[in-house]
Design an enzyme around this catalytic site. Structure first.
Site, PDB file in Angstrom:
ATOM      1  N   HIS A  61       0.751  -0.803   0.286  1.00 48.69           N
ATOM      2  CA  HIS A  61      -0.372  -0.330  -0.068  1.00 48.69           C
ATOM      3  C   HIS A  61       1.135   1.076  -0.246  1.00 48.69           C
ATOM      4  O   HIS A  61       1.980   1.087   0.297  1.00 48.69           O
ATOM      5  CB  HIS A  61      -0.887   0.307   1.494  1.00 48.69           C
ATOM      6  CG  HIS A  61      -0.537   0.130   2.218  1.00 48.69           C
ATOM      7  ND1 HIS A  61       0.538  -0.782   3.251  1.00 48.69           N
ATOM      8  CD2 HIS A  61      -0.188   1.037   3.649  1.00 48.69           C
ATOM      9  CE1 HIS A  61       0.414  -0.082   4.366  1.00 48.69           C
ATOM     10  NE2 HIS A  61       0.283   1.670   4.161  1.00 48.69           N
ATOM     11  N   TYR A 111      11.882   4.514   0.504  1.00 49.31           N
ATOM     12  CA  TYR A 111      10.871   4.660  -0.977  1.00 49.31           C
ATOM     13  C   TYR A 111      10.203   5.825  -0.129  1.00 49.31           C
ATOM     14  O   TYR A 111       8.575   4.743   0.397  1.00 49.31           O
ATOM     15  CB  TYR A 111      10.020   3.534  -0.985  1.00 49.31           C
ATOM     16  CG  TYR A 111      10.475   2.436  -1.586  1.00 49.31           C
ATOM     17  CD1 TYR A 111      11.888   2.206  -2.533  1.00 49.31           C
ATOM     18  CD2 TYR A 111      10.700   0.693  -0.910  1.00 49.31           C
ATOM     19  CE1 TYR A 111      12.553   1.367  -2.737  1.00 49.31           C
ATOM     20  CE2 TYR A 111      11.681  -0.193  -0.730  1.00 49.31           C
ATOM     21  CZ  TYR A 111      12.386   0.222  -1.960  1.00 49.31           C
ATOM     22  OH  TYR A 111      13.103  -1.367  -2.585  1.00 49.31           O
ATOM     23  N   HIS A 118       0.607   5.519   0.985  1.00 50.23           N
ATOM     24  CA  HIS A 118      -0.349   6.772   1.910  1.00 50.23           C
ATOM     25  C   HIS A 118       1.165   8.087   0.955  1.00 50.23           C
ATOM     26  O   HIS A 118       2.178   8.163   0.649  1.00 50.23           O
ATOM     27  CB  HIS A 118       0.566   6.775   3.065  1.00 50.23           C
ATOM     28  CG  HIS A 118      -0.150   6.329   3.918  1.00 50.23           C
ATOM     29  ND1 HIS A 118      -1.649   5.651   3.793  1.00 50.23           N
ATOM     30  CD2 HIS A 118       0.537   4.440   4.340  1.00 50.23           C
ATOM     31  CE1 HIS A 118      -1.406   4.519   5.398  1.00 50.23           C
ATOM     32  NE2 HIS A 118      -0.519   4.482   5.094  1.00 50.23           N
TER      33      HIS A 118
END
Length: 176
Positions: free
Chosen positions: A60, A148, A62
């Site tokens: 996932h 990342y 954000h």
């Protein structure tokens, strides 16, 4: 299903959570990080937005992005990011009959979570949440160890100290 309404605010700043369909044991996003970065760059060329904060975890991501003045169309941006990323990958995932009939890949969850940033305090809280996430998920011991993330760029700009969230964060109560 509740009558959910998205917050369409021209030129708004938004926090997003975007999930892969298969979250358990999936590292697709970090394994294909270069492709994801390229896709986001391509979409930004045609549909500009400012990236304030972004973190990619294995399954996932954000981010906090700001749309241009007068623009409310974050939905097209996410559709294009998800679509272009998916099309660039070979079909190896299990797909339901419904997804096959709709021409969907089965990589991303159909929906995403979006939150319109209300004020400066809300902005800073969500920026911290974005950057603390790898630590929260036990992927690193210190935020600066996760590659990342926009955290490193923000350290270079003097917005965060390099050792931010590098100690005891057991008191943090963030939830995905």
């Amino acid at each position: 299903m509740p009558d959910y309404r998205r917050a369409w605010h021209p030129g708004g700043t938004y926090f997003f959570t975007v999930n892969l369909l298969q979250r358990q044991g999936n590292d697709l996003l970090t394994r294909h990080i270069d492709l994801l970065r390229k896709v986001v760059g391509l979409v930004r060329q045609r549909h500009p937005f400012i990236i304030h904060g972004w973190v990619v975890l294995p399954e996932h991501l954000h981010c906090i992005i700001e749309l241009p003045p007068g623009d409310t169309d974050f939905a097209t941006r996410w559709r294009l990011i998800k679509l272009t990323f998916s099309k660039a990958l070979p079909i190896t995932e299990r797909r339901s009959k419904v997804r096959i009939a709709r021409g969907e890949r089965g990589i991303w969850q159909r929906r995403y979570w979006e939150h319109l940033i209300r004020d400066e305090k809300d902005f800073h809280a969500h920026m911290d949440y974005v950057h603390i996430n790898p630590l929260k998920h036990g992927l690193v011991k210190r935020v600066n160890e996760w590659p990342y993330s926009t955290f490193h760029r923000l350290v270079e700009k003097g917005i965060y100290p390099a050792d931010w969230a590098g100690g005891d964060e057991n008191k943090l109560e963030y939830e995905d």
